[in-house]
Scaffold this motif. Structure first.
Motif, short mmCIF file in Angstrom:
data_model
loop_
_atom_site.label_atom_id
_atom_site.label_comp_id
_atom_site.label_asym_id
_atom_site.label_seq_id
_atom_site.Cartn_x
_atom_site.Cartn_y
_atom_site.Cartn_z
N VAL A 24 0.84 -1.21 0.00
CA VAL A 24 0.00 0.00 0.00
C VAL A 24 0.87 1.25 0.00
CG1 VAL A 24 -1.70 1.34 1.30
CG2 VAL A 24 -1.94 -1.14 1.12
N ALA A 25 1.96 1.22 0.80
CA ALA A 25 2.84 2.39 0.89
C ALA A 25 3.46 2.71 -0.46
CB ALA A 25 3.94 2.12 1.92
N GLY A 30 3.80 6.15 -5.22
CA GLY A 30 3.71 6.36 -6.66
C GLY A 30 2.55 7.27 -7.02
N GLY A 31 1.45 7.13 -6.25
CA GLY A 31 0.30 7.98 -6.49
C GLY A 31 0.59 9.44 -6.26
N ALA A 61 10.10 15.59 -4.56
CA ALA A 61 10.81 14.85 -3.51
C ALA A 61 10.18 15.14 -2.15
CB ALA A 61 12.29 15.22 -3.51
N GLY A 62 9.83 16.41 -1.93
CA GLY A 62 9.17 16.77 -0.69
C GLY A 62 7.83 16.06 -0.54
N GLY A 63 7.08 15.99 -1.64
CA GLY A 63 5.79 15.31 -1.61
C GLY A 63 5.92 13.83 -1.31
N MET A 67 4.59 11.89 2.02
CA MET A 67 3.70 10.74 1.99
C MET A 67 4.25 9.60 2.84
SD MET A 67 0.74 9.98 0.47
CE MET A 67 0.17 9.25 1.99
N GLY A 68 5.56 9.38 2.74
CA GLY A 68 6.20 8.34 3.54
C GLY A 68 6.10 8.62 5.03
#
Length: 299
Positions: A24-25, A30-31, A61-63, A67-68
């Motif tokens: 899922v991560a 990727g999303g 990269a920030g996005g 997300m992570g």
């Protein structure tokens, strides 16, 4: 390594939870890229690999990092009770995190830095704006992660609690931006936002440090509040008040630490007039370190 294999051998269900969480991560990471491209109406392949737009790469990269960070707060493993509950929880909270990160970026554009079009500046290769954009989404994600860890269960009240915590984070980021602008305008003819628009990278790095460390102080405030679904508004109000107090404490401690670490150096002159990226990066590191220590102490 032997201990890891022994643990997996004793509890094979861990492998199932690991596959679900990481699957899922990776899907949501990727999303993030394709969501950025779709919302911004941009061909990400062209920006990243053909035009070699470094500012866009920094922003993306920030996005991805944001997300992570947010997803790390959704993982419960065996505590979920079953694979299905873990999968639903990861998808629901992960999607909520993605929405809040995107919404936080929009709020930061319209309320914190409204004097220029951030998306347009990034497409025009403005690296300073790319750095600020990356820092803003990472700062939002840090608080979203704290909220995901703070709440308990999977129901409408938990989502309300997460949303309220997100509101608190955006309020803190707007406040710290206004303070930063006021300090900058005291010594300079141009405004902070117009200077960013001109591409002052050192100033962007310093501001990024303020954003990230402020979000960490908001996270530290969550350690004082016990999640209670029946008294949700009281909990959120307490979180906001403690966040303001810790933000002041963080600012004072950071100023003191900068005086010690950068003794004999006129940081304002170096960063604002000479665009010294090295000094700005040290200031970022000091802000981050103090915020990290404050989080550890509060925990």
């Amino acid at each position: 390594m032997n201990e890891l294999f022994a643990l997996l051998g004793q509890d094979a269900s861990l492998i199932g939870y690991l596959l679900i969480d990481m699957g899922v991560a990776i899907l949501l990471l990727g999303g993030m890229r394709y969501t950025m491209g779709m919302i911004g109406k941009v061909n990400t392949n062209e920006e990243l690999a053909i035009k070699d737009n470094f500012a866009y790469g920094i922003s993306m990269a920030g996005g991805v990092a944001a997300m992570g960070i947010a997803l790390s707060g959704t993982i419960t493993g065996e505590l979920a009770g079953s694979y299905l509950i873990e999968l639903i929880g990861m998808l629901c909270y992960g999607f909520a995190g993605l929405v809040m990160i995107k919404a936080g970026r929009y709020i930061h554009d319209k309320m914190a830095l409204p004097e220029f079009n951030k998306h347009e500046q990034i497409l025009n290769r403005n690296i300073s704006v790319g750095i600020v954009d990356a820092a803003s989404v990472i700062a939002t994600a840090i608080v979203v992660r704290a909220a995901l860890i703070w709440v308990d269960g999977l129901n409408i009240k938990t989502f309300i609690a997460i949303f309220c915590a997100w509101i608190v984070s955006q309020l803190m980021l707007v406040i710290i931006t206004r303070i930063f602008e006021w300090q900058y305008l005291r010594h300079n003819a141009n405004s902070f936002q117009s200077t960013l628009e001109l591409g002052q990278v050192a100033l962007a790095i310093r501001y990024a440090g303020y954003l990230v460390s402020t979000s960490m102080s908001v996270t530290a405030a969550s350690y004082f509040i016990v999640y209670d679904a029946q008294n949700l508004l009281d909990g959120i109000a307490s979180w906001a008040i403690i966040s303001l107090i810790l933000m002041v404490v963080l600012t004072v401690l950071t100023m003191f630490a900068k005086c010690i670490v950068l003794w004999g150096i006129d940081c304002r002159e170096e960063i604002e007039n000479q665009e010294n990226i090295g000094i700005a990066t040290i200031e970022f590191a000091i802000s981050f370190a103090i915020a990290l220590l404050l989080m550890a102490l509060m925990a």
